[in-house]
Design an enzyme around this catalytic site. Structure first.
Site, PDB file in Angstrom:
ATOM      1  N   PHE A   1       0.809  -1.233   0.000  1.00  0.00           N
ATOM      2  CA  PHE A   1       0.000   0.000   0.000  1.00  0.00           C
ATOM      3  C   PHE A   1       0.832   1.268   0.000  1.00  0.00           C
ATOM      4  O   PHE A   1       0.334   2.339  -0.320  1.00  0.00           O
ATOM      5  CB  PHE A   1      -0.947   0.013   1.227  1.00  0.00           C
ATOM      6  CG  PHE A   1      -0.240   0.358   2.520  1.00  0.00           C
ATOM      7  CD1 PHE A   1       0.019   1.683   2.849  1.00  0.00           C
ATOM      8  CD2 PHE A   1       0.179  -0.632   3.404  1.00  0.00           C
ATOM      9  CE1 PHE A   1       0.680   2.016   4.027  1.00  0.00           C
ATOM     10  CE2 PHE A   1       0.842  -0.311   4.584  1.00  0.00           C
ATOM     11  CZ  PHE A   1       1.089   1.023   4.893  1.00  0.00           C
TER      12      PHE A   1
ATOM     13  N   LYS B   1      -1.630  -7.026  -9.474  1.00  0.00           N
ATOM     14  CA  LYS B   1      -2.586  -6.994  -8.368  1.00  0.00           C
ATOM     15  C   LYS B   1      -2.067  -5.987  -7.347  1.00  0.00           C
ATOM     16  O   LYS B   1      -1.193  -6.280  -6.541  1.00  0.00           O
ATOM     17  CB  LYS B   1      -2.756  -8.364  -7.701  1.00  0.00           C
ATOM     18  CG  LYS B   1      -3.981  -8.343  -6.789  1.00  0.00           C
ATOM     19  CD  LYS B   1      -3.846  -9.147  -5.525  1.00  0.00           C
ATOM     20  CE  LYS B   1      -3.014  -8.567  -4.462  1.00  0.00           C
ATOM     21  NZ  LYS B   1      -3.555  -7.397  -3.742  1.00  0.00           N
TER      22      LYS B   1
ATOM     23  N   GLU C   1      -5.028  -4.017  -2.060  1.00  0.00           N
ATOM     24  CA  GLU C   1      -6.472  -3.779  -1.963  1.00  0.00           C
ATOM     25  C   GLU C   1      -6.778  -2.517  -1.149  1.00  0.00           C
ATOM     26  O   GLU C   1      -7.888  -2.019  -1.161  1.00  0.00           O
ATOM     27  CB  GLU C   1      -7.185  -5.009  -1.385  1.00  0.00           C
ATOM     28  CG  GLU C   1      -6.828  -5.397   0.050  1.00  0.00           C
ATOM     29  CD  GLU C   1      -5.524  -6.198   0.182  1.00  0.00           C
ATOM     30  OE1 GLU C   1      -4.626  -6.048  -0.657  1.00  0.00           O
ATOM     31  OE2 GLU C   1      -5.420  -6.958   1.169  1.00  0.00           O
TER      32      GLU C   1
ATOM     33  N   SER D   1       5.485  -7.066   3.101  1.00  0.00           N
ATOM     34  CA  SER D   1       6.127  -7.381   4.382  1.00  0.00           C
ATOM     35  C   SER D   1       6.932  -8.700   4.273  1.00  0.00           C
ATOM     36  O   SER D   1       6.652  -9.529   3.400  1.00  0.00           O
ATOM     37  CB  SER D   1       5.062  -7.512   5.466  1.00  0.00           C
ATOM     38  OG  SER D   1       4.127  -8.488   5.072  1.00  0.00           O
TER      39      SER D   1
ATOM     40  N   CYS E   1       9.740   1.446   3.353  1.00  0.00           N
ATOM     41  CA  CYS E   1      10.668   0.354   3.653  1.00  0.00           C
ATOM     42  C   CYS E   1      12.085   0.889   3.798  1.00  0.00           C
ATOM     43  O   CYS E   1      12.978   0.170   4.212  1.00  0.00           O
ATOM     44  CB  CYS E   1      10.625  -0.694   2.564  1.00  0.00           C
ATOM     45  SG  CYS E   1      11.270  -0.071   1.025  1.00  0.00           S
TER      46      CYS E   1
ATOM     47  N   GLU F   1       9.184  -4.391  12.859  1.00  0.00           N
ATOM     48  CA  GLU F   1       9.054  -3.257  11.947  1.00  0.00           C
ATOM     49  C   GLU F   1       7.780  -2.506  12.354  1.00  0.00           C
ATOM     50  O   GLU F   1       6.682  -3.065  12.299  1.00  0.00           O
ATOM     51  CB  GLU F   1       8.927  -3.762  10.501  1.00  0.00           C
ATOM     52  CG  GLU F   1       8.855  -2.623   9.492  1.00  0.00           C
ATOM     53  CD  GLU F   1       8.590  -3.099   8.059  1.00  0.00           C
ATOM     54  OE1 GLU F   1       7.891  -4.101   7.865  1.00  0.00           O
ATOM     55  OE2 GLU F   1       9.067  -2.411   7.137  1.00  0.00           O
TER      56      GLU F   1
HETATM   57  P1  NAD Z   1       1.624  -6.767   2.945  1.00  0.00           P
HETATM   58  O1  NAD Z   1       2.691  -7.782   2.955  1.00  0.00           O
HETATM   59  O2  NAD Z   1       0.555  -6.841   3.961  1.00  0.00           O
HETATM   60  O3  NAD Z   1       0.860  -6.778   1.511  1.00  0.00           O
HETATM   61  C1  NAD Z   1       1.561  -6.738   0.301  1.00  0.00           C
HETATM   62  C2  NAD Z   1       0.747  -7.463  -0.769  1.00  0.00           C
HETATM   63  O4  NAD Z   1       0.567  -8.819  -0.363  1.00  0.00           O
HETATM   64  C3  NAD Z   1      -0.648  -6.884  -0.973  1.00  0.00           C
HETATM   65  O5  NAD Z   1      -0.921  -6.852  -2.345  1.00  0.00           O
HETATM   66  C4  NAD Z   1      -1.557  -7.854  -0.234  1.00  0.00           C
HETATM   67  O6  NAD Z   1      -2.827  -7.980  -0.836  1.00  0.00           O
HETATM   68  C5  NAD Z   1      -0.805  -9.169  -0.340  1.00  0.00           C
HETATM   69  N1  NAD Z   1      -1.029 -10.010   0.847  1.00  0.00           N
HETATM   70  C6  NAD Z   1      -1.194  -9.611   2.130  1.00  0.00           C
HETATM   71  N2  NAD Z   1      -1.368 -10.667   2.935  1.00  0.00           N
HETATM   72  C7  NAD Z   1      -1.325 -11.764   2.147  1.00  0.00           C
HETATM   73  C8  NAD Z   1      -1.434 -13.160   2.410  1.00  0.00           C
HETATM   74  N3  NAD Z   1      -1.626 -13.646   3.631  1.00  0.00           N
HETATM   75  N4  NAD Z   1      -1.334 -14.002   1.354  1.00  0.00           N
HETATM   76  C9  NAD Z   1      -1.127 -13.548   0.107  1.00  0.00           C
HETATM   77  N5  NAD Z   1      -1.025 -12.236  -0.189  1.00  0.00           N
HETATM   78  C10 NAD Z   1      -1.108 -11.349   0.818  1.00  0.00           C
HETATM   79  O7  NAD Z   1       2.361  -5.339   2.975  1.00  0.00           O
HETATM   80  P2  NAD Z   1       1.716  -3.888   3.122  1.00  0.00           P
HETATM   81  O8  NAD Z   1       1.217  -3.724   4.519  1.00  0.00           O
HETATM   82  O9  NAD Z   1       0.803  -3.603   1.987  1.00  0.00           O
HETATM   83  O10 NAD Z   1       3.021  -2.975   2.900  1.00  0.00           O
HETATM   84  C11 NAD Z   1       3.940  -2.689   3.923  1.00  0.00           C
HETATM   85  C12 NAD Z   1       5.123  -3.622   3.910  1.00  0.00           C
HETATM   86  O11 NAD Z   1       5.765  -3.598   2.644  1.00  0.00           O
HETATM   87  C13 NAD Z   1       6.191  -3.219   4.916  1.00  0.00           C
HETATM   88  O12 NAD Z   1       6.679  -4.373   5.558  1.00  0.00           O
HETATM   89  C14 NAD Z   1       7.271  -2.571   4.062  1.00  0.00           C
HETATM   90  O13 NAD Z   1       8.563  -2.598   4.619  1.00  0.00           O
HETATM   91  C15 NAD Z   1       7.177  -3.408   2.824  1.00  0.00           C
HETATM   92  N6  NAD Z   1       7.761  -2.722   1.672  1.00  0.00           N
HETATM   93  C16 NAD Z   1       8.959  -3.181   1.208  1.00  0.00           C
HETATM   94  C17 NAD Z   1       9.571  -2.548   0.153  1.00  0.00           C
HETATM   95  C18 NAD Z   1      10.888  -3.046  -0.374  1.00  0.00           C
HETATM   96  O14 NAD Z   1      11.234  -2.728  -1.504  1.00  0.00           O
HETATM   97  N7  NAD Z   1      11.631  -3.824   0.401  1.00  0.00           N
HETATM   98  C19 NAD Z   1       8.959  -1.436  -0.464  1.00  0.00           C
HETATM   99  C20 NAD Z   1       7.713  -1.013   0.025  1.00  0.00           C
HETATM  100  C21 NAD Z   1       7.128  -1.667   1.108  1.00  0.00           C
END
Ligand code: NAD
Length: 504
Positions: free
Chosen positions: A156, A180, A183, A233, A288, A390
């Protein structure tokens, strides 16, 4: 809630060049974090929807692969011009669904556009290599070919930039794509996809699905998907990597982070304070590459630390969806705000001091927004919950170390490995830090050393799962496969079976 409520912004899917608003599908609310209002309902696509998107991408692949790279690049040039023309609209949409300030959204969109600029030059990176005479009369050459259907699953926190880390390069290399987006922020991706359509991208080359776990699982296991790019994450990144590779896909999965900033006693107070404040509280800490821990070395606790505390207390929090802009916006959801507040509580309970306390922040013009004020937790120890997890919110941990060696040792204990920075006037200290720190992106007198489009976005350790990173040459390698041809041509008549047969 129903996806057909007309007061909400529609969240259509885009399959095979057709925009469609799905009915009879479960939905999840999209908020304006500044006000707490629900602004849209994102459909939670099923495996059947995902199958339609992947089939559309698979059907479009043969023609797109045969499209000359320069023609593909021309469409991306047009796309880049449209992104520039629609810049303000994208910025507003980004801020509305994410909550970050307009200045931060401009950065988000600009960094995304840089990826398209990079992708316009991809044809030169697609060129192969030739070695003549690997044996007498035999030549060997390598060429790069696209993989097929590639997938992007995004978080997000950068609604515009992160998806653009993936598909401009994938498309420039001749792949077709299914995105995708998160959401929680599906709206910016819809606007950007409409610009791709306007740029003349053939139907089905890019497809958009929405949803959560069911959609993700269907993408990870679909037999026609060849590669998966993920950002999110760490636990989900690991899951994506393990599941995707088990099903034979190529995977690059960026995870979470906890980034250290070392403040040396000789650091310039004004510049390092500005750098750390920007890095810790920019985008309300939902980055991140956010500075999550400042390691104060020796005398810096008497110089930089007091300036940091004072500057943090001055940070104004408020709604970002109007003309008057605050210094910092809301966090993404009510649940996330509550989690950040609980982590701050845990820090205080476990013994941290709280010289800047954002827990009680009140925003009278938007009382239902998801706000946490900028917070500093001082004297954090390695065993504390806030040192391990985090937080992904506007919270800066401060730890104290007597010298650079101990500070590097501390940073290197982190199981993440996205970024780390040092603020110092000493070239020797900076060199030592750069050489020894255990992470993939290093800043010297720079708070957020996020690499730009031409370099890989280079997480290490538990911040990255895979071999080839997004962006730069590694991105091109990820989205292509090498073909190596070894060839020998006989001179006419000599060993030529058809010629010999014809002479009989
Ligand atoms: P998230 O992991 O909750 O979600 C990321 C994606 O995974 C979304 O599209 C979501 O729909 C999907 N998702 C979530 N739970 C899932 C599950 N159980 N099974 C399958 N798909 C699932 O992350 P977020 O809260 O949207 O974003 C924040 C996180 O992203 C932080 O940990 C941040 O550090 C990380 N991030 C990393 C970078 C990088 O380049 N390392 C860049 C931006 C954000």
């Amino acid at each position: 809630m129903s996806a057909t409520n007309t007061s909400l912004t529609p969240v259509p899917v885009w399959f095979g060049g057709e925009w469609r608003t799905l009915s009879d599908v479960a939905t999840t609310p999209v908020h304006n974090p500044s006000t707490g209002e629900v602004i849209a309902e994102a459909p939670l696509c099923t495996a059947a929807h995902v199958n339609e998107a992947v089939e559309a991408a698979a059907a479009a692949f043969p023609a797109w692969m045969e499209t000359p790279p320069v023609e593909r690049a021309r469409i991306l040039f047009k796309f880049k011009m449209l992104l520039d023309e629609n810049f303000d609209d994208l910025v507003r949409c980004n801020t509305r669904e994410h909550g970050k300030t307009l200045v931060e959204s401009r950065g988000d969109v600009k960094r995304g556009i840089e990826m398209v600029e990079f992708a316009c030059g991809v044809p030169s990176l697609l060129m192969g290599e030739v070695l003549e005479n690997i044996a007498r009369g035999i030549d060997c050459e390598s060429i790069r070919q696209p993989l097929g259907v590639c997938v992007g699953i995004t978080p997000f926190n950068f609604p515009c930039m992160v998806p653009l880390w993936m598909y401009p390069v994938a498309l420039a290399c001749g792949n077709t794509f299914v995105l995708k987006p998160s959401e929680k922020v599906p709206l910016t991706s819809i606007k950007v996809a409409k610009l791709l359509e306007q740029a003349g991208l053939p139907k089905g080359v890019f497809n958009l699905v929405h949803g959560g776990r069911e959609a993700v699982d269907a993408l990870l296991t679909h037999p026609k998907v060849r590669a998966i790019s993920f950002v999110g994450s760490t636990p989900i990144a690991r899951y994506i990597y393990e599941t995707g590779t088990k099903h034979g896909k190529r995977v690059q999965a960026n995870g979470g982070a906890k980034n250290y900033v070392i403040l040396m006693p000789d650091a310039d107070v004004e510049n390092s304070t500005r750098g750390v404040i920007e890095a810790a509280f920019g985008c309300a800490g939902e980055r991140c590459m956010a500075a999550s821990t400042a390691v104060v070395v020796g005398g810096a606790e008497k110089t930089v630390l007091p300036a940091l505390v004072e500057a943090t207390r001055r940070i104004k929090v408020g709604p970002t969806d109007r003309e008057a802009q605050p210094d910092m916006g809301a966090v993404i959801t009510r649940q996330h705000r509550d989690r950040v507040l609980q982590l701050i509580e845990a820090g205080v309970k476990e013994g941290a001091k709280i010289p800047a306390d954002g827990r009680g922040v009140k925003v009278s013009e938007a009382p239902n927004g998801f706000y946490v004020g900028a917070t500093i937790l001082d004297e954090v120890q390695t065993g504390m919950t806030v040192a391990k997890e985090e937080i992904f919110g506007p919270v800066l941990n401060v730890m104290h170390m007597e010298d650079l060696d101990k500070a590097i040792e501390l940073a290197n204990k982190s199981f993440y490995g996205n970024g780390a920075s040092i603020f110092t006037r000493s070239g020797k200290a900076a060199r030592e830090f750069k050489h020894r720190v255990n992470c993939g992106m290093v800043g010297i007198n720079i708070g957020v050393p996020a690499s730009m489009a031409w370099f890989p976005f280079n997480g290490w350790n538990e911040s990255f799962f895979g071999d080839l990173h997004m962006q730069g040459k590694e991105g091109v390698q990820f989205f292509t496969q090498l073909k190596v041809t070894t060839s020998r041509w006989f001179s006419y008549g000599e060993g030529d079976i058809w010629h010999t047969e014809a002479k009989k």
